[in-house]
Design a protein around this motif. Structure first.
Motif, PDB file in Angstrom:
ATOM      1  N   ALA A  40       0.817   8.244  55.350  1.00 11.92           N
ATOM      2  CA  ALA A  40       1.173   6.896  54.897  1.00 11.92           C
ATOM      3  C   ALA A  40       1.876   6.109  56.001  1.00 11.92           C
ATOM      4  CB  ALA A  40       2.054   6.989  53.653  1.00 11.92           C
ATOM      5  N   TYR A  41       2.754   6.774  56.743  1.00 14.04           N
ATOM      6  CA  TYR A  41       3.464   6.124  57.845  1.00 14.04           C
ATOM      7  C   TYR A  41       2.482   5.721  58.948  1.00 14.04           C
ATOM      8  CZ  TYR A  41       6.551   5.674  61.928  1.00 14.04           C
ATOM      9  OH  TYR A  41       7.190   5.239  63.061  1.00 14.04           O
ATOM     10  N   ALA A  44       0.511   2.666  58.068  1.00 12.52           N
ATOM     11  CA  ALA A  44       1.310   1.448  58.218  1.00 12.52           C
ATOM     12  C   ALA A  44       1.430   1.039  59.685  1.00 12.52           C
ATOM     13  CB  ALA A  44       2.691   1.658  57.611  1.00 12.52           C
ATOM     14  N   GLU A  47      -1.897  -0.329  61.119  1.00 13.21           N
ATOM     15  CA  GLU A  47      -2.246  -1.665  60.646  1.00 13.21           C
ATOM     16  C   GLU A  47      -1.295  -2.714  61.206  1.00 13.21           C
ATOM     17  OE1 GLU A  47      -3.081  -4.103  56.488  1.00 13.21           O
ATOM     18  OE2 GLU A  47      -3.468  -1.960  56.643  1.00 13.21           O
ATOM     19  N   PRO A  71      -5.947   4.758  52.285  1.00 11.07           N
ATOM     20  CA  PRO A  71      -4.662   4.091  52.501  1.00 11.07           C
ATOM     21  C   PRO A  71      -4.712   2.640  52.010  1.00 11.07           C
ATOM     22  CG  PRO A  71      -5.422   5.207  54.492  1.00 11.07           C
ATOM     23  CD  PRO A  71      -6.581   5.152  53.543  1.00 11.07           C
ATOM     24  N   ILE A  73      -2.029  -0.730  52.304  1.00  7.80           N
ATOM     25  CA  ILE A  73      -0.781  -1.226  52.888  1.00  7.80           C
ATOM     26  C   ILE A  73      -0.499  -2.626  52.346  1.00  7.80           C
ATOM     27  CG2 ILE A  73       0.514  -1.580  55.026  1.00  7.80           C
ATOM     28  CD1 ILE A  73      -0.696   1.234  54.702  1.00  7.80           C
ATOM     29  N   SER A  87       3.274   1.489  51.616  1.00  4.08           N
ATOM     30  CA  SER A  87       2.090   2.205  52.071  1.00  4.08           C
ATOM     31  C   SER A  87       1.727   3.258  51.033  1.00  4.08           C
ATOM     32  CB  SER A  87       2.347   2.871  53.431  1.00  4.08           C
ATOM     33  OG  SER A  87       1.203   3.569  53.874  1.00  4.08           O
TER      34      SER A  87
END
Length: 258
Positions: A40-41, A44, A47, A71, A73, A87
């Motif tokens: 998830a990090y 982010a 993007e 994912p 965001i 996220s």
């Protein structure tokens, strides 16, 4: 496979992503918390590549995360100093992980209060007893573990371990902290009256050092139960480097089954 292999398919674009390296980072039927949070990090950051350093995160482990995720965001607010975004990892179109990340630029300090060093100090990791690897396929096989407390088995609900990755995962320092910050089982495992499964429900953490370093890859981790009952445990998580300097703190709710 390394953690870099795990996150390499994440491009910052929309649509489902297949993760060939997921099998090496599984805990039961889901990616373990640090690995799924890292996905998830990474989504982010890829993007929004110009984000300031990560300062804090709140993560909800909603459902199992497997080898295919999508994912999603959402920028919540981009201020002069602090940026906040959400996220999520979708599985079959539904959220399986939801993370709220807080990024912040460095400011002129008005309060300075360094965290105390690790106490009690367990001694150098090089001198500590090795912990046997688990049987079967398990994400913990990616790490070398050594004991960092005298007690074992039932007792005070605290788990302390020295550990380090067996390979260089090629991650930036903050990505590495996210990967390793949720490695140990809940401290409540020492207070369980009978063996049974445990599962993290969420994870909140603060980054204390935006450029963390350590010696020879060693980190000291601790999970401690503040209260366990009614099938749940409230846990405190701390992570120090090999010199006993605190780099990350967190809290977690864990489900205690059985």
């Amino acid at each position: 496979m390394s953690a870099s292999d795990l996150i390499s398919p994440i491009t910052g674009t929309s649509g489902p992503v297949h993760l060939p390296a997921a099998e090496d980072w599984m805990q039961g039927r889901t990616l373990y918390g640090g690995a799924s949070t890292l996905l998830a990090y990474t989504a982010a950051k890829r993007e929004y590549p110009d984000l300031p350093p990560l300062r804090s995160a709140q993560v909800a482990f909603v459902a199992p995360v497997g080898d295919t995720v999508e994912p999603r965001i959402e920028m919540i607010r981009e201020g002069r100093n602090v940026t906040q975004l959400r996220s999520e990892l979708l599985v079959d179109g539904k959220p399986a992980l939801s993370a709220f990340f807080v990024f912040g630029t460095e400011r002129e300090p008005n309060a300075v209060h360094p965290a105390p060093k690790a106490d009690p100090w367990p001694g150098a990791p090089e001198d500590a007893e090795k912990v046997p690897e688990p049987k079967g396929k398990h994400f913990i096989s990616n790490y070398e573990l050594r004991r960092a407390q005298d007690t074992s088995g039932p007792g005070e609900p605290v788990v302390r371990r020295w550990f380090r990755p067996k390979t260089d995962h090629g991650l930036d320092p903050i990505s590495l902290l996210i990967l390793i910050g949720d490695t140990l089982p809940p401290g409540a495992m020492r207070a369980m009256q009978r063996q049974g499964p445990l599962s993290s429900i969420n994870w909140m953490f603060n980054i204390l050092e935006p450029e963390p370093t350590t010696r020879d890859g060693w980190w000291l981790a601790e999970t401690a139960s503040d209260h366990a009952g009614h099938g749940y445990s409230s846990e405190r998580l701390r992570l120090w480097n090999a010199d006993g300097e605190l780099v990350m703190v967190g809290m977690q709710a864990a489900a205690i089954f059985g």
